[in-house]
Design a protein around this motif. Structure first.
Motif, PDB file in Angstrom:
ATOM      1  N   PHE A  38       0.837  -1.204   0.000  1.00  0.00           N
ATOM      2  CA  PHE A  38       0.000   0.000   0.000  1.00  0.00           C
ATOM      3  C   PHE A  38       0.874   1.259   0.000  1.00  0.00           C
ATOM      4  O   PHE A  38       0.617   2.199  -0.756  1.00  0.00           O
ATOM      5  CB  PHE A  38      -0.919  -0.009   1.224  1.00  0.00           C
ATOM      6  CG  PHE A  38      -1.871   1.147   1.275  1.00  0.00           C
ATOM      7  CD1 PHE A  38      -3.086   1.109   0.597  1.00  0.00           C
ATOM      8  CD2 PHE A  38      -1.565   2.301   1.994  1.00  0.00           C
ATOM      9  CE1 PHE A  38      -3.960   2.185   0.635  1.00  0.00           C
ATOM     10  CE2 PHE A  38      -2.433   3.382   2.035  1.00  0.00           C
ATOM     11  CZ  PHE A  38      -3.647   3.319   1.357  1.00  0.00           C
ATOM     12  N   ALA A  39       1.900   1.284   0.858  1.00  0.00           N
ATOM     13  CA  ALA A  39       2.786   2.451   0.919  1.00  0.00           C
ATOM     14  C   ALA A  39       3.485   2.666  -0.411  1.00  0.00           C
ATOM     15  O   ALA A  39       3.638   3.803  -0.887  1.00  0.00           O
ATOM     16  CB  ALA A  39       3.809   2.270   2.036  1.00  0.00           C
ATOM     17  N   THR A  40       3.902   1.578  -1.041  1.00  0.00           N
ATOM     18  CA  THR A  40       4.570   1.686  -2.333  1.00  0.00           C
ATOM     19  C   THR A  40       3.606   2.196  -3.399  1.00  0.00           C
ATOM     20  O   THR A  40       3.951   3.072  -4.205  1.00  0.00           O
ATOM     21  CB  THR A  40       5.143   0.323  -2.746  1.00  0.00           C
ATOM     22  OG1 THR A  40       6.040  -0.138  -1.730  1.00  0.00           O
ATOM     23  CG2 THR A  40       5.883   0.427  -4.072  1.00  0.00           C
ATOM     24  N   ALA A  41       2.387   1.680  -3.391  1.00  0.00           N
ATOM     25  CA  ALA A  41       1.397   2.108  -4.375  1.00  0.00           C
ATOM     26  C   ALA A  41       1.028   3.575  -4.214  1.00  0.00           C
ATOM     27  O   ALA A  41       0.743   4.274  -5.197  1.00  0.00           O
ATOM     28  CB  ALA A  41       0.146   1.232  -4.255  1.00  0.00           C
ATOM     29  N   GLN A  42       1.058   4.067  -2.956  1.00  0.00           N
ATOM     30  CA  GLN A  42       0.726   5.461  -2.701  1.00  0.00           C
ATOM     31  C   GLN A  42       1.887   6.390  -3.036  1.00  0.00           C
ATOM     32  O   GLN A  42       1.726   7.614  -3.011  1.00  0.00           O
ATOM     33  CB  GLN A  42       0.338   5.644  -1.232  1.00  0.00           C
ATOM     34  CG  GLN A  42      -0.963   4.962  -0.836  1.00  0.00           C
ATOM     35  CD  GLN A  42      -2.163   5.557  -1.542  1.00  0.00           C
ATOM     36  OE1 GLN A  42      -2.316   6.768  -1.616  1.00  0.00           O
ATOM     37  NE2 GLN A  42      -3.008   4.698  -2.111  1.00  0.00           N
ATOM     38  N   GLY A  43       3.031   5.829  -3.316  1.00  0.00           N
ATOM     39  CA  GLY A  43       4.196   6.647  -3.638  1.00  0.00           C
ATOM     40  C   GLY A  43       4.760   7.379  -2.440  1.00  0.00           C
ATOM     41  O   GLY A  43       5.408   8.428  -2.582  1.00  0.00           O
ATOM     42  N   PHE A  44       4.561   6.816  -1.250  1.00  0.00           N
ATOM     43  CA  PHE A  44       5.066   7.472  -0.044  1.00  0.00           C
ATOM     44  C   PHE A  44       6.587   7.467  -0.053  1.00  0.00           C
ATOM     45  O   PHE A  44       7.227   6.420  -0.170  1.00  0.00           O
ATOM     46  CB  PHE A  44       4.538   6.759   1.207  1.00  0.00           C
ATOM     47  CG  PHE A  44       4.968   7.412   2.498  1.00  0.00           C
ATOM     48  CD1 PHE A  44       4.407   8.613   2.899  1.00  0.00           C
ATOM     49  CD2 PHE A  44       5.935   6.813   3.300  1.00  0.00           C
ATOM     50  CE1 PHE A  44       4.797   9.219   4.092  1.00  0.00           C
ATOM     51  CE2 PHE A  44       6.328   7.402   4.488  1.00  0.00           C
ATOM     52  CZ  PHE A  44       5.761   8.614   4.881  1.00  0.00           C
ATOM     53  N   SER A  50       5.509  14.607   5.806  1.00  0.00           N
ATOM     54  CA  SER A  50       4.449  13.839   5.148  1.00  0.00           C
ATOM     55  C   SER A  50       4.005  12.685   6.046  1.00  0.00           C
ATOM     56  O   SER A  50       4.748  12.224   6.913  1.00  0.00           O
ATOM     57  CB  SER A  50       4.948  13.288   3.809  1.00  0.00           C
ATOM     58  OG  SER A  50       6.030  12.389   4.016  1.00  0.00           O
ATOM     59  N   LEU A  52       1.309   8.983   6.114  1.00  0.00           N
ATOM     60  CA  LEU A  52       0.480   8.034   5.372  1.00  0.00           C
ATOM     61  C   LEU A  52      -0.179   7.085   6.357  1.00  0.00           C
ATOM     62  O   LEU A  52       0.499   6.438   7.173  1.00  0.00           O
ATOM     63  CB  LEU A  52       1.324   7.231   4.378  1.00  0.00           C
ATOM     64  CG  LEU A  52       0.556   6.188   3.550  1.00  0.00           C
ATOM     65  CD1 LEU A  52      -0.431   6.870   2.598  1.00  0.00           C
ATOM     66  CD2 LEU A  52       1.515   5.297   2.769  1.00  0.00           C
ATOM     67  N   LEU A  54      -1.859   3.699   7.093  1.00  0.00           N
ATOM     68  CA  LEU A  54      -1.844   2.350   6.529  1.00  0.00           C
ATOM     69  C   LEU A  54      -3.044   1.564   7.046  1.00  0.00           C
ATOM     70  O   LEU A  54      -3.230   1.438   8.263  1.00  0.00           O
ATOM     71  CB  LEU A  54      -0.554   1.627   6.913  1.00  0.00           C
ATOM     72  CG  LEU A  54       0.757   2.277   6.436  1.00  0.00           C
ATOM     73  CD1 LEU A  54       1.954   1.516   7.014  1.00  0.00           C
ATOM     74  CD2 LEU A  54       0.815   2.308   4.924  1.00  0.00           C
TER      75      LEU A  54
END
Length: 462
Positions: A38-44, A50, A52, A54
């Motif tokens: 999820f973090a990778t897909a969100q481009g975090f 910033s 995020l 999860l």
């Protein structure tokens, strides 16, 4: 405890994981595969500040990633203060937080939860809460956050609800809460009591000027005296300000707010000092009884003062209060004043200058200011500029005849009223945050009070 601090018994708190961009890959590798994906897909990318959220498998919150490198020299110690309005309701625990950064991180979070909504339809306050990290004193950070909130509330309150009498009421509230003694000299009694400059500045207002004198502690303990400029509103007097110059003049009592916030901290911590707080509270208004440019005022000190400009009123009322403070030769006098635009030109709104002749004290204040994230910068009592305050018809003028070194000139004027104190520090504060920063919402700000509290704890707390 502060409402943003969760009970330590909370077991199901949400991890608030601190991570820098350099450490991101390492941290992501420790997460469950879905969270990492999820973090990778969100481009975090863990950019500074910033965050995020999860999700977990049930649609709840598994953890929150927060981009921060707290031990870097350029890091903002209060960066977690941006989180309270951004996080979903819940109880969070800080993970991967260095112990050295913990106290400021928690305090920044509490200060970032501050809201001034006296005049607006009430909105629900931020509902994110923190579990205290190990080693952080919850009562101490609560005391600091509440004292800052007290000062911010006072500065943010407009002058129609906080005139000189309102400043007195605030001081009486602090005194009553802590069992301190308070005496107030009002109106023409200022003349009888030999406070002629306080009287002159405030006599044009419909609300009488006054000198507030609060004392607390054992008289045998070291004497610490705070003096706070309490100009409830400053029109400029007969040298009237333009409209743009009056917009924020409700904050011209920011020195009084800082002094009361510091008093609240000192007394709340029961530091072994005899504390005295002096607040000359006035409104610099305009009427037929206004003091005028060219007037010669007597002062408590005995100096005669030529008035060069009625918009430099703060140093006049401080002069009488400082003279009173100095008469009992306290170990330390500290004054706070929203005094000069020149200080803002030199250092901006976030970095107040301070003045003292005590080099060791100055060095310690500078060091502590970084430790507690209450920034200040030393400026000089540059004695050769004293001649710029010369008057041909009085002992001294209260302004210079040029636009140069305005903050230094004001500081030199004030220093003339202090002879006997063991040490004297003058803070030329702005008292306002023009644009929101982590832990520092836009609006009234209490500057240099946390710093002096840290110094007094270190010097006298033993």
């Amino acid at each position: 405890m502060h409402p943003s601090i969760a009970p330590s018994s909370v077991a199901d708190s949400i991890p608030l994981i601190i991570v820098s961009s350099e450490e991101l890959a390492e941290v992501l590798a420790t997460l469950p595969a879905p969270a990492k994906a999820f973090a990778t897909a969100q481009g975090f990318a863990a950019d500074t500040g910033s965050h995020l959220v999860l999700p977990d498998a049930a649609g709840g919150i598994a953890a929150v990633l927060f981009g921060w490198a707290p031990l870097k020299a350029e890091a903002d110690p209060f960066l977690p203060g941006k989180l309270p309005p951004l996080l979903p309701e819940g109880t969070y625990r800080l993970e991967r937080l260095p112990e050295a950064a913990a106290a400021n991180a928690v305090l920044g979070f509490l200060l970032g939860a501050y809201r001034f909504d006296r005049y607006r339809t009430k909105k629900a306050p931020p509902k994110a809460r923190l579990v205290l990290p190990p080693g952080v004193d919850g009562e101490e950070v609560t005391r600091i956050a509440e004292a800052v909130a007290l000062g911010r509330d006072l500065i943010n309150t407009p002058a129609n609800d906080l005139g000189p009498d309102g400043i007195e009421a605030a001081a009486r509230s602090v005194a009553g809460r802590h069992g301190a003694t308070i005496a107030v000299t009002v109106g023409d009694d200022l003349l009888t009591g030999n406070f002629p400059m306080i009287h002159a500045v405030g006599r044009a207002s419909a609300v009488a000027p006054r000198l507030i004198d609060l004392t607390w502690g054992d008289p045998a303990h070291p004497k610490v005296t705070l003096v706070g400029k309490g100009v409830a509103f400053d029109t400029g007097g007969l040298d009237i300000k333009p409209p743009a110059g009056m917009t924020l003049m409700k904050k011209d009592m920011g020195g009084a707010a800082a002094a009361l916030a510091l008093a609240d901290l000192v007394i709340g911590a029961k530091l072994p000092v005899r504390l005295r707080v002096l607040i000359p509270a006035v409104e610099n208004a305009i009427s037929g009884s206004s003091f005028r440019p060219g007037d010669i005022l007597q002062s408590r000190k005995g100096l005669t003062v030529e008035i060069g400009n009625t918009d430099a009123e703060g140093r006049l009322i401080l002069g009488d209060a400082l003279a009173l403070a100095d008469e009992e030769a306290p170990d330390l006098i500290v004054d706070y004043a929203t005094l000069t635009g020149a200080a803002r030109v030199a250092l901006g709104p976030d970095l107040p200058p301070f003045y003292t002749d005590d080099d060791a004290l100055a060095a310690r204040l500078a060091s502590l200011s970084r430790a507690v994230n209450d920034p200040v910068w030393r400026m000089p009592f540059w004695s050769p500029y004293d001649t710029m305050l010369s008057s041909k018809i009085a002992d001294v003028n209260h302004i210079a005849g040029s636009a140069f070194a305005g903050s230094v000139i004001a500081a030199l004027f004030l220093r003339r009223f202090v002879d006997k104190a063991g040490a004297y520090v003058h803070f030329d504060i702005f008292g306002w945050t023009p644009s929101a920063k982590p832990g520092r919402p836009e609006g009234g700000e209490v500057q240099a009070a946390r710093l002096v509290y840290a110094y007094l704890k270190e010097r006298f707390g033993r």
